[in-house]
Write a protein that holds these residues in place. Sequence first.
Motif, PDB file in Angstrom:
ATOM      1  N   ARG A 157      20.090  32.184   6.405  1.00  0.00           N
ATOM      2  CA  ARG A 157      19.524  33.491   6.722  1.00  0.00           C
ATOM      3  C   ARG A 157      18.497  33.890   5.666  1.00  0.00           C
ATOM      4  O   ARG A 157      18.753  33.790   4.463  1.00  0.00           O
ATOM      5  N   GLY A 158      17.343  34.339   6.101  1.00  0.00           N
ATOM      6  CA  GLY A 158      16.293  34.770   5.184  1.00  0.00           C
ATOM      7  C   GLY A 158      15.260  33.716   4.864  1.00  0.00           C
ATOM      8  O   GLY A 158      14.278  34.010   4.186  1.00  0.00           O
ATOM      9  N   PHE A 159      15.461  32.473   5.337  1.00  0.00           N
ATOM     10  CA  PHE A 159      14.484  31.412   5.084  1.00  0.00           C
ATOM     11  C   PHE A 159      13.279  31.639   5.985  1.00  0.00           C
ATOM     12  O   PHE A 159      13.409  31.707   7.203  1.00  0.00           O
ATOM     13  N   PRO A 160      12.067  31.758   5.433  1.00  0.00           N
ATOM     14  CA  PRO A 160      10.907  32.158   6.239  1.00  0.00           C
ATOM     15  C   PRO A 160      10.434  31.066   7.185  1.00  0.00           C
ATOM     16  O   PRO A 160      10.416  29.884   6.838  1.00  0.00           O
ATOM     17  N   LEU A 161      10.058  31.463   8.392  1.00  0.00           N
ATOM     18  CA  LEU A 161       9.438  30.565   9.366  1.00  0.00           C
ATOM     19  C   LEU A 161       7.954  30.917   9.394  1.00  0.00           C
ATOM     20  O   LEU A 161       7.508  31.735  10.202  1.00  0.00           O
ATOM     21  N   LEU A 162       7.196  30.330   8.487  1.00  0.00           N
ATOM     22  CA  LEU A 162       5.787  30.671   8.358  1.00  0.00           C
ATOM     23  C   LEU A 162       5.008  30.233   9.598  1.00  0.00           C
ATOM     24  O   LEU A 162       5.327  29.206  10.207  1.00  0.00           O
ATOM     25  N   PRO A 163       3.978  31.020  10.014  1.00  0.00           N
ATOM     26  CA  PRO A 163       3.440  32.218   9.355  1.00  0.00           C
ATOM     27  C   PRO A 163       4.087  33.519   9.798  1.00  0.00           C
ATOM     28  O   PRO A 163       3.570  34.606   9.500  1.00  0.00           O
ATOM     29  N   HIS A 164       5.217  33.451  10.500  1.00  0.00           N
ATOM     30  CA  HIS A 164       5.891  34.671  10.944  1.00  0.00           C
ATOM     31  C   HIS A 164       6.486  35.407   9.749  1.00  0.00           C
ATOM     32  O   HIS A 164       6.908  34.792   8.773  1.00  0.00           O
ATOM     33  N   LEU A 165       6.565  36.712   9.883  1.00  0.00           N
ATOM     34  CA  LEU A 165       7.117  37.522   8.814  1.00  0.00           C
ATOM     35  C   LEU A 165       8.583  37.868   9.045  1.00  0.00           C
ATOM     36  O   LEU A 165       9.249  38.338   8.131  1.00  0.00           O
ATOM     37  N   SER A 166       9.109  37.621  10.259  1.00  0.00           N
ATOM     38  CA  SER A 166      10.456  38.108  10.553  1.00  0.00           C
ATOM     39  C   SER A 166      11.372  37.078  11.198  1.00  0.00           C
ATOM     40  O   SER A 166      12.547  37.368  11.402  1.00  0.00           O
ATOM     41  N   HIS A 167      10.901  35.883  11.504  1.00  0.00           N
ATOM     42  CA  HIS A 167      11.754  34.878  12.149  1.00  0.00           C
ATOM     43  C   HIS A 167      12.610  34.177  11.101  1.00  0.00           C
ATOM     44  O   HIS A 167      12.375  33.024  10.748  1.00  0.00           O
ATOM     45  N   ALA A 168      13.636  34.862  10.615  1.00  0.00           N
ATOM     46  CA  ALA A 168      14.386  34.315   9.489  1.00  0.00           C
ATOM     47  C   ALA A 168      15.892  34.444   9.637  1.00  0.00           C
ATOM     48  O   ALA A 168      16.616  34.070   8.720  1.00  0.00           O
ATOM     49  N   THR A 220      -1.498  38.097   7.938  1.00  0.00           N
ATOM     50  CA  THR A 220      -1.532  36.958   8.867  1.00  0.00           C
ATOM     51  C   THR A 220      -2.167  37.374  10.189  1.00  0.00           C
ATOM     52  O   THR A 220      -2.034  36.659  11.178  1.00  0.00           O
ATOM     53  N   ARG A 221      -2.838  38.494  10.190  1.00  0.00           N
ATOM     54  CA  ARG A 221      -3.529  38.958  11.394  1.00  0.00           C
ATOM     55  C   ARG A 221      -4.903  38.276  11.452  1.00  0.00           C
ATOM     56  O   ARG A 221      -5.932  38.867  11.138  1.00  0.00           O
ATOM     57  N   TRP A 222      -4.905  37.036  11.887  1.00  0.00           N
ATOM     58  CA  TRP A 222      -6.124  36.238  11.955  1.00  0.00           C
ATOM     59  C   TRP A 222      -6.674  36.252  13.373  1.00  0.00           C
ATOM     60  O   TRP A 222      -5.939  36.114  14.344  1.00  0.00           O
ATOM     61  N   ASP A 223      -7.987  36.381  13.490  1.00  0.00           N
ATOM     62  CA  ASP A 223      -8.619  36.449  14.812  1.00  0.00           C
ATOM     63  C   ASP A 223      -9.000  35.087  15.373  1.00  0.00           C
ATOM     64  O   ASP A 223      -9.128  34.936  16.585  1.00  0.00           O
ATOM     65  N   PHE A 224      -9.225  34.110  14.500  1.00  0.00           N
ATOM     66  CA  PHE A 224      -9.602  32.765  14.939  1.00  0.00           C
ATOM     67  C   PHE A 224     -10.745  32.803  15.958  1.00  0.00           C
ATOM     68  O   PHE A 224     -10.682  32.167  17.017  1.00  0.00           O
ATOM     69  N   ASN A 225     -11.772  33.537  15.613  1.00  0.00           N
ATOM     70  CA  ASN A 225     -12.892  33.705  16.548  1.00  0.00           C
ATOM     71  C   ASN A 225     -13.548  32.379  16.923  1.00  0.00           C
ATOM     72  O   ASN A 225     -14.015  32.204  18.048  1.00  0.00           O
ATOM     73  N   LYS A 260      13.789  45.259  19.727  1.00  0.00           N
ATOM     74  CA  LYS A 260      12.349  45.501  19.675  1.00  0.00           C
ATOM     75  C   LYS A 260      11.608  44.431  20.457  1.00  0.00           C
ATOM     76  O   LYS A 260      12.070  43.291  20.582  1.00  0.00           O
ATOM     77  N   ILE A 261      10.459  44.825  20.961  1.00  0.00           N
ATOM     78  CA  ILE A 261       9.495  43.895  21.547  1.00  0.00           C
ATOM     79  C   ILE A 261       8.144  44.223  20.931  1.00  0.00           C
ATOM     80  O   ILE A 261       7.741  45.391  20.910  1.00  0.00           O
ATOM     81  N   PHE A 262       7.445  43.222  20.434  1.00  0.00           N
ATOM     82  CA  PHE A 262       6.121  43.428  19.852  1.00  0.00           C
ATOM     83  C   PHE A 262       5.052  42.978  20.844  1.00  0.00           C
ATOM     84  O   PHE A 262       5.054  41.832  21.304  1.00  0.00           O
ATOM     85  N   ALA A 285       0.952  41.727  10.133  1.00  0.00           N
ATOM     86  CA  ALA A 285       1.568  40.663  10.927  1.00  0.00           C
ATOM     87  C   ALA A 285       0.556  40.079  11.898  1.00  0.00           C
ATOM     88  O   ALA A 285      -0.516  40.645  12.132  1.00  0.00           O
ATOM     89  N   ALA A 286       0.895  38.943  12.488  1.00  0.00           N
ATOM     90  CA  ALA A 286      -0.001  38.255  13.418  1.00  0.00           C
ATOM     91  C   ALA A 286      -0.235  39.089  14.665  1.00  0.00           C
ATOM     92  O   ALA A 286       0.574  39.953  15.033  1.00  0.00           O
ATOM     93  N   ARG A 287      -1.343  38.821  15.339  1.00  0.00           N
ATOM     94  CA  ARG A 287      -1.647  39.480  16.601  1.00  0.00           C
ATOM     95  C   ARG A 287      -0.598  39.103  17.648  1.00  0.00           C
ATOM     96  O   ARG A 287      -0.081  37.985  17.661  1.00  0.00           O
ATOM     97  N   HIS A 288      -0.323  40.039  18.544  1.00  0.00           N
ATOM     98  CA  HIS A 288       0.647  39.799  19.609  1.00  0.00           C
ATOM     99  C   HIS A 288       0.024  40.035  20.983  1.00  0.00           C
ATOM    100  O   HIS A 288       0.658  40.578  21.890  1.00  0.00           O
ATOM    101  N   ASP A 289      -1.235  39.607  21.132  1.00  0.00           N
ATOM    102  CA  ASP A 289      -1.805  39.560  22.480  1.00  0.00           C
ATOM    103  C   ASP A 289      -1.981  38.112  22.926  1.00  0.00           C
ATOM    104  O   ASP A 289      -2.739  37.816  23.845  1.00  0.00           O
ATOM    105  N   ASP A 290      -1.234  37.204  22.284  1.00  0.00           N
ATOM    106  CA  ASP A 290      -1.115  35.820  22.753  1.00  0.00           C
ATOM    107  C   ASP A 290       0.339  35.448  23.030  1.00  0.00           C
ATOM    108  O   ASP A 290       0.619  34.385  23.574  1.00  0.00           O
ATOM    109  N   HIS A 291       1.280  36.312  22.654  1.00  0.00           N
ATOM    110  CA  HIS A 291       2.691  36.046  22.902  1.00  0.00           C
ATOM    111  C   HIS A 291       3.493  37.333  22.827  1.00  0.00           C
ATOM    112  O   HIS A 291       3.019  38.349  22.322  1.00  0.00           O
ATOM    113  N   ILE A 292       4.712  37.289  23.347  1.00  0.00           N
ATOM    114  CA  ILE A 292       5.660  38.404  23.306  1.00  0.00           C
ATOM    115  C   ILE A 292       6.745  38.074  22.287  1.00  0.00           C
ATOM    116  O   ILE A 292       7.378  37.020  22.369  1.00  0.00           O
TER     117      ILE A 292
END
Length: 297
Positions: A157-168, A220-225, A260-262, A285-292
């Motif tokens: 518990r608490g081990f980071p799943l990068l680049p997510h900030l909360s999947h731990a 980690t809010r990258w746009d990857f334009n 919660k749902i982001f 945090a990362a953008r959430h218009d590519d996933h739920i």
Amino acid sequence: MSRAHPPSPCAPPSPRLWEWQHPQGFPVFRFALHALIFLILTLLTQIGGIAYLVALAASRAWGLRRFLPKLAIFLLCYASATFTATFAAPIFGRVPLSCLADAADRLVVRSPIYCLLNRNYVTPEVHDLAKALAAHMDREFPGTVTVALDANFPFVRGFPLLPHLSHADGKKLDFAYYYKDVDGAFLNGATRSPIGYFAFEQPAPGDELPCEGRNDWLTTRWDFNVLQPLFPAYRIEEQRTSAAIGWLTSEGVARFGLQKIFIEPHLKNALGITDGHIRFQGCRAARHDDHIHIQVE
């Protein structure tokens, strides 16, 4: 009686002097390289660093010098550790989402890469939620496949799943949106990107943009334009996506303790969602218009 003359400053150093000055040069470099590889493998897979150390020790014990045999030993150790993790993870309260889906399965993991990197573990409650969501979508829209993305690592518990900030903690899971093509035809099990991430739904002029004007240096809010033109011109299939979110905010909350749902605000508004469980994840945090993103209590 002859006198010894000091060595010329241009003469090469004696072997003994070289050995005294640089005895640790290459060992220190090798140690740093091994430490870096261990760190990268641990951050990417959680158990890859341990597998690397075991493979390194085995290679030295067997006197292996060539790269390919050493690589084969590591791959064998890593595959064994990954296989063992599926049986050991329940001790830590987590179970794997399977990447070996067949034609009858309605819940699939987007890519085998998630299982190869041990990023497909959730608590039993989240596992049941994901299966129930997929079953609901199949009942409402027969044949519809629900696509899972990143989950959590198998241990600790608490081990980071990068680049997510909360999947731990095993209680988080990402789903892909449901998509349609430019003609409006539903694309079953498809995502715009090969791994389900980074192909964003761009906001329209006038949409809510909570992070506009910010220049956070740690984010980690990258746009990857540069990547966006490379993805197919699919769009979110509103009917199925709204039905999935509606089930999550009702049955998901009542039966599975969904908390919660982001989703990005511009998508929430476009889909007409007003439920209080739908949140904005914040500008770091990362953008959430590519996933739920969903998480349970």
